[in-house]
Write an enzyme that holds these catalytic residues in place. Sequence first.
Site, PDB file in Angstrom:
ATOM      1  N   GLY A  42       0.841  -1.185   0.000  1.00  6.76           N
ATOM      2  CA  GLY A  42       0.000   0.000   0.000  1.00  6.76           C
ATOM      3  C   GLY A  42       0.879   1.238   0.000  1.00  6.76           C
ATOM      4  O   GLY A  42       2.034   1.182   0.461  1.00  6.76           O
ATOM      5  N   GLN A  47       3.335   9.959   0.814  1.00  6.92           N
ATOM      6  CA  GLN A  47       4.582   9.210   1.004  1.00  6.92           C
ATOM      7  C   GLN A  47       5.554   9.408  -0.160  1.00  6.92           C
ATOM      8  O   GLN A  47       6.723   9.043  -0.058  1.00  6.92           O
ATOM      9  CB  GLN A  47       4.294   7.716   1.170  1.00  6.92           C
ATOM     10  CG  GLN A  47       3.646   7.371   2.500  1.00  6.92           C
ATOM     11  CD  GLN A  47       3.446   5.869   2.619  1.00  6.92           C
ATOM     12  OE1 GLN A  47       2.507   5.337   2.067  1.00  6.92           O
ATOM     13  NE2 GLN A  47       4.351   5.196   3.309  1.00  6.92           N
ATOM     14  N   CYS A  85       5.367   0.064   7.744  1.00  7.44           N
ATOM     15  CA  CYS A  85       5.124   1.225   6.876  1.00  7.44           C
ATOM     16  C   CYS A  85       6.376   1.524   6.062  1.00  7.44           C
ATOM     17  O   CYS A  85       7.483   1.545   6.611  1.00  7.44           O
ATOM     18  CB  CYS A  85       4.754   2.427   7.736  1.00  7.44           C
ATOM     19  SG  CYS A  85       4.447   3.924   6.793  1.00  7.44           S
ATOM     20  N   LEU A  86       6.196   1.793   4.760  1.00  9.00           N
ATOM     21  CA  LEU A  86       7.338   2.093   3.895  1.00  9.00           C
ATOM     22  C   LEU A  86       8.070   3.372   4.329  1.00  9.00           C
ATOM     23  O   LEU A  86       9.233   3.549   4.015  1.00  9.00           O
ATOM     24  CB  LEU A  86       6.881   2.238   2.439  1.00  9.00           C
ATOM     25  CG  LEU A  86       6.415   0.939   1.751  1.00  9.00           C
ATOM     26  CD1 LEU A  86       5.680   1.259   0.458  1.00  9.00           C
ATOM     27  CD2 LEU A  86       7.593   0.019   1.480  1.00  9.00           C
ATOM     28  N   HIS A 127      -4.793   1.782   7.169  1.00  2.00           N
ATOM     29  CA  HIS A 127      -3.439   2.346   7.300  1.00  2.00           C
ATOM     30  C   HIS A 127      -3.256   3.541   6.350  1.00  2.00           C
ATOM     31  O   HIS A 127      -2.736   4.586   6.741  1.00  2.00           O
ATOM     32  CB  HIS A 127      -2.418   1.238   6.987  1.00  2.00           C
ATOM     33  CG  HIS A 127      -0.987   1.667   7.046  1.00  2.00           C
ATOM     34  ND1 HIS A 127      -0.165   1.374   8.119  1.00  2.00           N
ATOM     35  CD2 HIS A 127      -0.202   2.371   6.181  1.00  2.00           C
ATOM     36  CE1 HIS A 127       1.038   1.880   7.895  1.00  2.00           C
ATOM     37  NE2 HIS A 127       1.051   2.480   6.728  1.00  2.00           N
ATOM     38  N   GLU A 128      -3.707   3.375   5.092  1.00  3.08           N
ATOM     39  CA  GLU A 128      -3.490   4.436   4.096  1.00  3.08           C
ATOM     40  C   GLU A 128      -4.391   5.651   4.375  1.00  3.08           C
ATOM     41  O   GLU A 128      -3.972   6.788   4.169  1.00  3.08           O
ATOM     42  CB  GLU A 128      -3.740   3.916   2.676  1.00  3.08           C
ATOM     43  CG  GLU A 128      -2.908   2.697   2.264  1.00  3.08           C
ATOM     44  CD  GLU A 128      -1.421   2.804   2.538  1.00  3.08           C
ATOM     45  OE1 GLU A 128      -0.877   3.924   2.554  1.00  3.08           O
ATOM     46  OE2 GLU A 128      -0.806   1.751   2.782  1.00  3.08           O
ATOM     47  N   HIS A 131      -2.704   7.680   6.775  1.00  3.62           N
ATOM     48  CA  HIS A 131      -1.666   8.491   6.109  1.00  3.62           C
ATOM     49  C   HIS A 131      -2.268   9.773   5.531  1.00  3.62           C
ATOM     50  O   HIS A 131      -1.717  10.859   5.696  1.00  3.62           O
ATOM     51  CB  HIS A 131      -1.036   7.718   4.941  1.00  3.62           C
ATOM     52  CG  HIS A 131       0.171   6.916   5.298  1.00  3.62           C
ATOM     53  ND1 HIS A 131       1.305   7.471   5.854  1.00  3.62           N
ATOM     54  CD2 HIS A 131       0.461   5.595   5.140  1.00  3.62           C
ATOM     55  CE1 HIS A 131       2.209   6.514   6.034  1.00  3.62           C
ATOM     56  NE2 HIS A 131       1.728   5.370   5.620  1.00  3.62           N
TER      57      HIS A 131
HETATM   58 CO    CO Z   1       2.546   3.561   5.657  1.00  2.00          CO
END
Ligand code: CO
Length: 153
Positions: A42, A47, A85-86, A127-128, A131
């Site tokens: 995701g 991001q 998380c990236l 999660h997104e 963000h």
């Molecule tokens: Co994330």
Amino acid sequence: MIIIYPDKILEQKTEPVTEINQEIKEIVKEMKKTMMKFNGVGLAANQIGKNLSIFIAENNGQILTFINPEIVSFKGEKQIMEEGCLSLPGIFGYIKRYPEVVISYQDLWGKKKKKTVEGLLAQIVQHEIDHLNGKLFIEEATDLFKIENKNEK
Ligand code: CO
């Protein structure tokens, strides 16, 4: 390129997309490339440094695009899930998420849609959307631990 924590853009609420033009389509393309490059499941537009209400999510080998997404309702009891998380590479923790979510959004063609998602996709969606609201999973997660290369969002 992925914006790594800490960075102001990760803590800001993103702006709605008013017109799905070529520029937006290019941003989505860049998001897909970036997510695949970093093996994510995701990714939210902020991001990659774009302050826009867009996220993508991997589902059964397909990448879904959600523009101006909103949660319509949650279903079931929150469950504890492992999450990464990236923007926080290698950091994982445990967080409570709903097992099922109803979400409204626009697709890449501007069509308004409503979808019920469950399981991993429901977790990614929550999660997104966090963000896009400037919220990171570490604000709520417990028992953080470090590990390399695993299902990050
Ligand atoms: Co994330």
